[in-house]
Design a protein around this motif. Structure first.
Motif, mmCIF file in Angstrom:
data_model
loop_
_atom_site.group_PDB
_atom_site.id
_atom_site.type_symbol
_atom_site.label_atom_id
_atom_site.label_comp_id
_atom_site.label_asym_id
_atom_site.label_seq_id
_atom_site.Cartn_x
_atom_site.Cartn_y
_atom_site.Cartn_z
ATOM 1 N N LEU A 31 10.613 -1.385 -6.732
ATOM 2 C CA LEU A 31 10.399 -1.559 -5.298
ATOM 3 C C LEU A 31 9.028 -2.156 -4.996
ATOM 4 N N LEU A 32 8.062 -1.917 -5.868
ATOM 5 C CA LEU A 32 6.744 -2.499 -5.677
ATOM 6 C C LEU A 32 6.809 -4.021 -5.742
ATOM 7 N N PHE A 33 7.654 -4.533 -6.635
ATOM 8 C CA PHE A 33 7.729 -5.982 -6.830
ATOM 9 C C PHE A 33 8.873 -6.640 -6.069
ATOM 10 N N PHE A 34 9.987 -5.914 -5.861
ATOM 11 C CA PHE A 34 11.169 -6.545 -5.292
ATOM 12 C C PHE A 34 11.695 -5.848 -4.041
ATOM 13 N N GLY A 35 10.959 -4.856 -3.522
ATOM 14 C CA GLY A 35 11.520 -4.028 -2.465
ATOM 15 C C GLY A 35 11.237 -4.464 -1.049
ATOM 16 N N ALA A 50 0.823 -1.210 0.000
ATOM 17 C CA ALA A 50 0.000 0.000 0.000
ATOM 18 C C ALA A 50 0.856 1.258 0.000
ATOM 19 N N THR A 51 1.972 1.225 0.725
ATOM 20 C CA THR A 51 2.887 2.371 0.724
ATOM 21 C C THR A 51 3.475 2.591 -0.661
ATOM 22 N N ALA A 52 3.880 1.491 -1.303
ATOM 23 C CA ALA A 52 4.422 1.608 -2.659
ATOM 24 C C ALA A 52 3.373 2.137 -3.624
ATOM 25 N N VAL A 53 2.124 1.757 -3.431
ATOM 26 C CA VAL A 53 1.044 2.206 -4.313
ATOM 27 C C VAL A 53 0.813 3.706 -4.170
ATOM 28 N N TYR A 54 0.678 4.204 -2.933
ATOM 29 C CA TYR A 54 0.413 5.646 -2.806
ATOM 30 C C TYR A 54 1.643 6.465 -3.175
ATOM 31 N N THR A 55 2.832 5.906 -2.950
ATOM 32 C CA THR A 55 4.033 6.612 -3.378
ATOM 33 C C THR A 55 4.126 6.660 -4.894
ATOM 34 N N ASN A 56 3.684 5.585 -5.554
ATOM 35 C CA ASN A 56 3.616 5.611 -7.013
ATOM 36 C C ASN A 56 2.677 6.714 -7.477
ATOM 37 N N VAL A 79 9.939 11.331 -14.576
ATOM 38 C CA VAL A 79 9.620 9.993 -15.069
ATOM 39 C C VAL A 79 10.659 8.992 -14.580
ATOM 40 N N GLY A 80 11.891 9.457 -14.354
ATOM 41 C CA GLY A 80 12.934 8.570 -13.841
ATOM 42 C C GLY A 80 12.602 7.964 -12.492
ATOM 43 N N GLN A 81 11.630 8.555 -11.804
ATOM 44 C CA GLN A 81 11.208 7.997 -10.521
ATOM 45 C C GLN A 81 10.359 6.746 -10.678
ATOM 46 N N LEU A 82 9.672 6.608 -11.802
ATOM 47 C CA LEU A 82 8.721 5.512 -11.974
ATOM 48 C C LEU A 82 9.380 4.134 -12.016
ATOM 49 N N PRO A 83 10.528 3.960 -12.698
ATOM 50 C CA PRO A 83 11.163 2.641 -12.623
ATOM 51 C C PRO A 83 11.530 2.243 -11.206
#
Length: 404
Positions: A274-278, A143-149, A265-269
């Motif tokens: 991190l969403l999948f491997f963080g 959820a943190t990764a989602v709202y940060t995205n 945009v460089g932030q998105l990768p």
């Protein structure tokens, strides 16, 4: 209980889960849409209001100043009125401030309106970790990764759409600011209509309004993490403001849009990785150490490189800054008791954005005092070095155990 009833309950729980994820992502957008509206049009604002470079630095630092000083009051609002209501208040305040910023007749009123915008975002920031814990206590990291995205998307949209789309449609930087404020109103309406606080609670959710709100300022880890976060925030915000000015005065305006898009945009990768491997990386040292080194190399590329290298350096600043931000925003819900999430997040943000206030002002002062555009990036290089050394010795463990 019948199989059909169980299946229906599972579907309802899954639907509520996805709804909460969507609302967190949408609210994350609202944290940055208005804050990153000025960089694409900063040269127009600079010319219309006859600003100095130091004033550009001050304008860059005002949101961070409010993020620092209003973070703790934001935690108090969460404690008194709940995270959902505080979020809605912040979104409306942000929208009003952005509209007033567009109506500013001079630099002083521009600063005041920017302060209103920054205040709205500042009180929202402690609500997000509290909402994560309240709505999705079993999915904190995701959820943190989602709202940060969502936050990162909110940074990308203004810099990606302002010059090629919004400005040709509205024709004025003043109306452009109002457009991004209106987007926050839309987000507020959606959250008010659909947020769990207004309907049924999420299964397994915990109360969103903690009783304690004053941060534990005696916590040494809180200070270290706040300074580390401040280093990347300072680098990111100052880069957004000074890369356009740097490219303009060095005769490379054609790279401005590409550099700003690359920076954001460089932030998105970083967010996707991190969403999948963080999971678990937030309590390790090496990601923060690596980010400090990458940031330092990126600032050097901006200062000493040609146009394409400036774009690449800006992109790497965005990547490393986003990685640190995402990891650190996951720490308060993980390392704090439920009642302490908002106040721990507020403490980190107060320290972090205090650091971020100083750096852009020093960037503008270094430029004005020396007459050398490249000197604007010296304070950012110092931030990268501080992040590197602070990360080497950080002991990231639960706040309640520090000092025992």
């Amino acid at each position: 209980m019948s199989t059909d009833t169980l299946a229906a309950q599972r579907r309802a729980a899954a639907g509520q889960l996805w709804l909460c994820m969507f609302l967190l992502w949408l609210a994350g957008n609202g944290l940055r849409l208005t804050i990153l509206a000025p960089p694409p049009v900063i040269s127009l604002v600079h010319a219309d209001l006859n600003m100095t470079e130091t004033e550009v630095g001050l304008l860059s630092g005002i949101p961070a100043l409010l993020f620092a000083f209003a973070a703790v009051p934001g935690a108090l609002l969460v404690a008194r009125f709940g995270a959902r209501n505080t979020l809605l208040f912040g979104l409306i305040a942000t929208a009003v401030g952005s509209a007033l910023r567009g109506a500013s007749p001079n630099v002083a009123t521009l600063f005041l309106a920017t302060g209103v915008t920054g205040f709205g975002v500042a009180v929202m920031q402690p609500t997000m970790p509290a909402l994560v814990r309240a709505w999705l206590p079993k999915h904190v990291s995701v959820a943190t990764a989602v709202y940060t995205n969502g936050l990162l998307i909110g940074e990308v949209l203004p810099v990606a759409l302002t010059l090629p789309l919004v400005m040709p449609l509205v024709g004025s930087w003043r109306i452009d600011f109002a457009v991004w404020g209106a987007a926050c109103v839309v987000i507020a309406v959606i959250v008010a209509a659909l947020a769990p606080g207004a309907q049924a609670p999420v299964p397994g959710a915990q109360p969103a309004a903690p009783r304690r709100w004053w941060p534990d300022w005696h916590n040494s880890l809180l200070w270290r993490l706040g300074i580390m976060m401040g280093c990347v925030n300072a680098t990111y915000f100052a880069t957004n403001f000074f890369v356009p000015r740097y490219l303009h005065v060095t005769g490379r305006d054609e790279f401005t849009s590409a550099a700003l898009i690359a920076l954001n945009v460089g932030q998105l990768p970083a967010s996707a990785l991190l969403l999948f491997f963080g999971r678990g990386l937030e309590v390790r040292n090496w990601p923060y150490v690596a980010a400090g080194l990458v940031c330092l190399a990126s600032v050097a590329a901006i200062v000493f490189g040609n146009g394409p290298m400036v774009v690449a350096g800006a992109g790497m600043v965005g990547f490393s800054a986003a990685a640190v931000l995402i990891l650190m925003l996951a720490l308060p819900p993980i390392l704090s008791e439920p009642d302490d999430v908002a106040r721990s997040a507020a403490g980190m943000m107060a320290i972090s954005y205090t650091c971020a206030v100083v750096a852009p002002i020093l960037c503008g002062f270094a430029w004005d005092a020396s007459g050398l555009p490249a000197m604007a990036f010296l304070p950012l290089a110092v931030c990268c070095v501080v992040l590197f050394f602070a990360s080497l010795t950080a002991r990231i463990r639960p706040f309640s155990e520090v000092g025992r």
